[in-house]
Design an enzyme around this catalytic site. Sequence first.
Site, short mmCIF file in Angstrom:
data_model
loop_
_atom_site.label_atom_id
_atom_site.label_comp_id
_atom_site.label_asym_id
_atom_site.label_seq_id
_atom_site.Cartn_x
_atom_site.Cartn_y
_atom_site.Cartn_z
N HIS A 8 5.88 -18.50 0.04
CA HIS A 8 7.36 -18.59 -0.48
C HIS A 8 7.80 -20.31 -0.60
O HIS A 8 6.93 -21.09 -0.05
CB HIS A 8 8.29 -17.97 0.44
CG HIS A 8 8.26 -16.48 0.22
ND1 HIS A 8 8.50 -15.69 1.19
CD2 HIS A 8 8.07 -15.84 -0.76
CE1 HIS A 8 8.34 -14.27 0.73
NE2 HIS A 8 8.08 -14.61 -0.47
N GLY A 55 5.67 -14.51 -7.86
CA GLY A 55 6.19 -13.46 -7.21
C GLY A 55 7.33 -12.72 -7.79
O GLY A 55 7.30 -11.45 -7.89
N ASP A 60 3.28 -10.26 -6.40
CA ASP A 60 3.00 -9.65 -5.30
C ASP A 60 2.47 -8.02 -5.59
O ASP A 60 1.64 -7.52 -5.10
CB ASP A 60 4.37 -9.43 -4.50
CG ASP A 60 4.82 -10.64 -3.98
OD1 ASP A 60 4.70 -11.22 -2.81
OD2 ASP A 60 5.41 -11.19 -4.89
N ASP A 80 8.64 -16.79 4.11
CA ASP A 80 9.73 -17.69 4.63
C ASP A 80 10.83 -16.49 4.98
O ASP A 80 11.49 -15.75 4.23
CB ASP A 80 10.62 -18.43 3.48
CG ASP A 80 11.73 -18.93 4.01
OD1 ASP A 80 12.13 -18.78 5.03
OD2 ASP A 80 12.50 -19.59 2.85
N HIS A 87 12.99 -10.40 -4.72
CA HIS A 87 12.07 -9.30 -4.97
C HIS A 87 11.53 -8.81 -3.56
O HIS A 87 10.07 -8.73 -3.35
CB HIS A 87 10.75 -9.95 -5.62
CG HIS A 87 10.07 -11.05 -4.85
ND1 HIS A 87 10.78 -12.20 -4.86
CD2 HIS A 87 8.76 -11.44 -4.68
CE1 HIS A 87 10.14 -13.26 -4.20
NE2 HIS A 87 8.70 -12.62 -4.35
N ASP A 90 9.20 -5.79 -3.46
CA ASP A 90 7.65 -6.12 -3.71
C ASP A 90 7.01 -6.62 -2.71
O ASP A 90 5.83 -6.13 -2.39
CB ASP A 90 7.76 -7.06 -4.95
CG ASP A 90 8.49 -6.77 -6.28
OD1 ASP A 90 9.09 -5.43 -6.08
OD2 ASP A 90 8.25 -7.25 -7.31
N ARG A 96 2.86 -3.30 2.96
CA ARG A 96 2.70 -1.66 3.40
C ARG A 96 1.31 -1.19 2.70
O ARG A 96 0.45 -0.56 3.45
CB ARG A 96 3.74 -0.88 2.70
CG ARG A 96 3.47 0.58 3.03
CD ARG A 96 4.42 1.42 2.00
NE ARG A 96 4.18 2.91 2.12
CZ ARG A 96 2.99 3.38 1.23
NH1 ARG A 96 2.77 2.57 0.23
NH2 ARG A 96 2.57 4.70 1.56
O1 LIG Z 1 7.46 -15.21 -4.31
C1 LIG Z 1 6.22 -15.24 -3.95
C2 LIG Z 1 5.71 -14.39 -3.08
O2 LIG Z 1 6.38 -13.08 -2.77
C3 LIG Z 1 5.44 -16.42 -4.36
O3 LIG Z 1 5.37 -16.60 -5.69
P1 LIG Z 1 5.17 -18.07 -6.33
O4 LIG Z 1 3.95 -18.24 -5.96
O5 LIG Z 1 5.05 -17.71 -7.94
O6 LIG Z 1 6.17 -18.93 -5.94
#
Ligand SMILES: O=C(CO)COP(=O)(O)O
Length: 137
Positions: A8, A55, A60, A80, A87, A90, A96
């Site tokens: 994150h 992500g 994800d 984080d 999301h 996701d 899971r």
């Molecule tokens: O959001 C993420 C994983 O949940 C990471 O995505 P990015 O690597 O595109 O920032």
Amino acid sequence: MNISLVAHDKKKEMIIDFALSYKHILSKHNLFATGTTGKMISEATGLKIHRFQSGPMGGDQQIGAKIAENNMDLIIFFRDPLTAQPHEPDISALMRLCDVHQIPLVTNLGGAEIVIRALEAGFFEWRNLINKKNNEG
Ligand SMILES: O=C(CO)COP(=O)(O)O
């Protein structure tokens, strides 16, 4: 081994430092990442990384699909926990699927330090056995 690297935004610097520190180990494997994480790591380290969508745009879920197909062996995901993610469903789905398919998942630097050393020491050979068995079956 097929390894996914994900972080994150507030953990991106941490995963770049991690990848720089363990480049000599990571470079021996097939690396995958969500979009922005992959871009930043490859720019900082020169490592070759297959990049999925970012992500929030489905990255994800794309990693989850690889897990469901038994094509992913390890997920290093610096989450984080203090920032809401649009999301979140996701992310939960990815974690899971790791549990459904017994795929090693670490979600912080402490866990990542252990699995990367385990990887170097050959502790992931059981994944090769499972992959071989699945390919035969
Ligand atoms: O959001 C993420 C994983 O949940 C990471 O995505 P990015 O690597 O595109 O920032």
